[in-house]
Enzyme design. Sequence first.
Site, short mmCIF file in Angstrom:
data_model
loop_
_atom_site.label_atom_id
_atom_site.label_comp_id
_atom_site.label_asym_id
_atom_site.label_seq_id
_atom_site.Cartn_x
_atom_site.Cartn_y
_atom_site.Cartn_z
N TYR A 55 13.98 -3.07 -1.80
CA TYR A 55 12.74 -3.54 -2.45
C TYR A 55 12.80 -3.29 -3.95
CZ TYR A 55 7.66 -4.00 -3.22
OH TYR A 55 6.41 -4.37 -3.67
N ASP A 56 13.08 -2.02 -4.32
CA ASP A 56 13.02 -1.65 -5.74
C ASP A 56 14.05 -2.43 -6.57
OD1 ASP A 56 11.51 0.19 -4.41
OD2 ASP A 56 12.37 1.97 -5.36
N LYS B 276 13.35 -6.19 -6.73
CA LYS B 276 12.30 -6.50 -7.70
C LYS B 276 12.82 -6.33 -9.13
CE LYS B 276 8.50 -7.38 -5.23
NZ LYS B 276 7.65 -8.57 -5.41
N ASN C 157 -0.19 0.42 -6.71
CA ASN C 157 -0.81 0.40 -5.38
C ASN C 157 -2.16 -0.30 -5.37
OD1 ASN C 157 1.07 2.75 -5.63
ND2 ASN C 157 0.63 2.93 -3.45
N VAL D 213 -3.64 3.51 2.54
CA VAL D 213 -5.08 3.25 2.62
C VAL D 213 -5.43 2.66 3.98
CG1 VAL D 213 -6.99 1.93 1.66
CG2 VAL D 213 -5.36 3.04 0.12
N SER D 214 -4.68 1.64 4.41
CA SER D 214 -4.98 1.02 5.71
C SER D 214 -4.74 2.02 6.84
CB SER D 214 -4.17 -0.25 5.90
OG SER D 214 -2.84 -0.08 5.49
N ASN D 215 -3.65 2.79 6.76
CA ASN D 215 -3.39 3.81 7.79
C ASN D 215 -4.56 4.76 7.93
OD1 ASN D 215 -0.87 3.06 8.69
ND2 ASN D 215 0.15 4.96 8.11
N ASP E 76 10.47 9.24 -1.50
CA ASP E 76 9.04 8.97 -1.70
C ASP E 76 8.63 9.50 -3.08
OD1 ASP E 76 6.65 8.32 0.48
OD2 ASP E 76 5.95 9.58 -1.16
P1 NAD Z 1 1.96 -8.89 1.94
O1 NAD Z 1 3.08 -8.45 2.78
O2 NAD Z 1 0.59 -8.91 2.53
O3 NAD Z 1 2.24 -10.34 1.32
C1 NAD Z 1 3.51 -10.86 1.11
C2 NAD Z 1 3.50 -12.29 1.63
O4 NAD Z 1 4.80 -12.88 1.40
C3 NAD Z 1 3.27 -12.37 3.14
O5 NAD Z 1 2.29 -13.35 3.42
C4 NAD Z 1 4.64 -12.76 3.70
O6 NAD Z 1 4.55 -13.47 4.91
C5 NAD Z 1 5.22 -13.56 2.56
N1 NAD Z 1 6.68 -13.62 2.57
C6 NAD Z 1 7.55 -12.60 2.73
N2 NAD Z 1 8.82 -13.05 2.66
C7 NAD Z 1 8.75 -14.40 2.42
C8 NAD Z 1 9.70 -15.43 2.25
N3 NAD Z 1 11.01 -15.17 2.30
N4 NAD Z 1 9.26 -16.69 2.04
C9 NAD Z 1 7.94 -16.97 2.00
N5 NAD Z 1 6.98 -16.03 2.15
C10 NAD Z 1 7.39 -14.76 2.37
O7 NAD Z 1 1.98 -7.95 0.64
P2 NAD Z 1 1.00 -7.88 -0.61
O8 NAD Z 1 0.52 -6.48 -0.71
O9 NAD Z 1 0.00 -8.97 -0.58
O10 NAD Z 1 2.03 -8.10 -1.80
C11 NAD Z 1 2.13 -9.34 -2.49
C12 NAD Z 1 3.10 -9.19 -3.64
O11 NAD Z 1 2.64 -8.19 -4.55
C13 NAD Z 1 4.51 -8.77 -3.20
O12 NAD Z 1 5.45 -9.45 -3.98
C14 NAD Z 1 4.55 -7.29 -3.52
O13 NAD Z 1 5.84 -6.85 -3.79
C15 NAD Z 1 3.65 -7.22 -4.74
N6 NAD Z 1 3.06 -5.88 -4.90
C16 NAD Z 1 2.08 -5.43 -4.06
C17 NAD Z 1 1.56 -4.15 -4.21
C18 NAD Z 1 0.47 -3.60 -3.33
O14 NAD Z 1 0.09 -2.46 -3.49
N7 NAD Z 1 -0.11 -4.34 -2.41
C19 NAD Z 1 2.07 -3.31 -5.21
C20 NAD Z 1 3.09 -3.79 -6.03
C21 NAD Z 1 3.57 -5.08 -5.87
N1 UDP Z 2 1.49 8.22 3.16
C1 UDP Z 2 0.95 9.22 3.97
N2 UDP Z 2 0.51 8.89 5.21
C2 UDP Z 2 0.56 7.63 5.69
C3 UDP Z 2 1.11 6.60 4.87
C4 UDP Z 2 1.57 6.94 3.61
O1 UDP Z 2 0.88 10.39 3.55
O2 UDP Z 2 0.12 7.41 6.83
C5 UDP Z 2 1.94 8.56 1.79
C6 UDP Z 2 3.36 8.10 1.46
O3 UDP Z 2 4.30 9.06 1.86
C7 UDP Z 2 3.27 7.95 -0.05
C8 UDP Z 2 1.81 7.51 -0.29
O4 UDP Z 2 1.10 7.87 0.88
O5 UDP Z 2 3.48 9.19 -0.67
C9 UDP Z 2 1.67 6.01 -0.54
O6 UDP Z 2 2.35 5.33 0.48
P1 UDP Z 2 2.35 3.75 0.62
O7 UDP Z 2 3.35 3.41 1.66
O8 UDP Z 2 0.97 3.25 0.80
O9 UDP Z 2 2.82 3.22 -0.82
P2 UDP Z 2 4.04 3.55 -1.80
O10 UDP Z 2 4.78 4.76 -1.30
O11 UDP Z 2 4.88 2.34 -1.78
O12 UDP Z 2 3.36 3.82 -3.08
#
Ligand code: NAD
Ligand code: UDP
Length: 312
Positions: A145-146, A149, A174, A188-190, A273
């Site tokens: 991922y990292d 991107k 986030n 957050v969702s968890n 992490d």
């Molecule tokens: P998400 O998983 O809900 O959305 C990603 C969407 O991309 C999904 O609908 C998935 O089906 C689609 N997708 C994945 N692979 C694909 C492919 N090969 N072709 C077409 N569609 C594809 O995640 P999100 O939280 O809505 O994230 C959206 C974007 O924002 C991502 O690029 C993510 O990296 C970036 N982002 C999100 C966060 C966050 O905290 N939510 C933080 C940093 C960056």
């Molecule tokens: N985390 C946690 N419990 C959970 C899910 C995540 O303690 O049930 C922690 C995780 O280890 C991280 C932080 O919450 O330190 C944020 O995790 P998340 O996966 O949401 O995002 P990211 O690590 O990509 O910022």
Amino acid sequence: MTNRVLVTGGAGFIGSHLCERLVDSGADVLSVDNYFTGSKANIAHLVGRPTFEVMRHDVTFPLYVEVDEIYNLACPASPIHYQLDPVQTTKTSVHGAINMLGLAKRVKARILQASTSEVYGDPTVHPQTEGYWGNVNPIGPRACYDEGKRCAETLFFDYHRQHALAIRVARIFNTYGPRMHPRDGRVVSNFIVQALQGEPITIYGDGGQTRAFCYVDDLVDGLVRLMAAPDEVTGPVNLGNPGEFTILELAEKVISLTGSRSKLEFQPLPRDDPMQRRPDITLAGQALDWRPAIQLEDGLGRTIDYFKALLA
Ligand code: NAD
Ligand code: UDP
Ligand code: UDP
């Protein structure tokens, strides 16, 4: 003329909110998604609007459409999902970026990349400014991922320099809100789902690690402002809420807002992490006149209401 906008990842959490905002603003919106982590339910309320169109497509394959603007969001974002098929994750970021940049080049569209605070890795500079180059393990479990991107950012800037493309790069921190996937493992969702179901709240490590949480409406506002900004504003620009909380503090807030009797359960910290994360959003303030407006309690309340309805 109506603005024709392509949103890749349009059926995802952030993408669906972005599509909604763009349709409401009068744009002609095409959502492209392969539904790997997104769902049709996220955009069902938009289907039937005359300016909204949906295409099932994987961005690792070429795409030929005519548009004026591209928001490139397609990519799984939660560690559980992006580590499920890490090779596909890198392909989505890298081949997806090449295809969308090739498309932007052909049709002369403005193109915005949804990059991430993960490009900073486990940061040694705090808070993170855009000038910081990051501290990323290139061969660890988060690297697909990292590094994917990071390479996408490289491609954006090379297309900008080599082909004069009008690019924008947002480094998103986030983000949370309604339509997060209930089982994607993000914190957050968890915590909300666990609290509402009376299950233990799973804290990884000692819960002392920090994150800064941005409500999705604020984030979408930042993305739209970045797209509308003059072409000199390429970014990268941090978009996130600078309010920084430990994971333990987040757990306590969720428990108190839901009135849950869930207990805390400590589990091992996943590898690589990041220990702390907070955006410096000075640049977004100056270049976009943007700052988040929604406080954590308020945004958590709205997200809890969403999950209550979903789980009912
Ligand atoms: P998400 O998983 O809900 O959305 C990603 C969407 O991309 C999904 O609908 C998935 O089906 C689609 N997708 C994945 N692979 C694909 C492919 N090969 N072709 C077409 N569609 C594809 O995640 P999100 O939280 O809505 O994230 C959206 C974007 O924002 C991502 O690029 C993510 O990296 C970036 N982002 C999100 C966060 C966050 O905290 N939510 C933080 C940093 C960056
Ligand atoms: N985390 C946690 N419990 C959970 C899910 C995540 O303690 O049930 C922690 C995780 O280890 C991280 C932080 O919450 O330190 C944020 O995790 P998340 O996966 O949401 O995002 P990211 O690590 O990509 O910022
Ligand atoms: N591409 C696309 N849609 C277009 C134009 C290009 O998907 O409308 C893809 C195509 O697969 C191409 C890639 O974008 O390989 C990069 O395009 P570019 O023009 O930069 O390079 P080239 O065509 O020379 O490979």
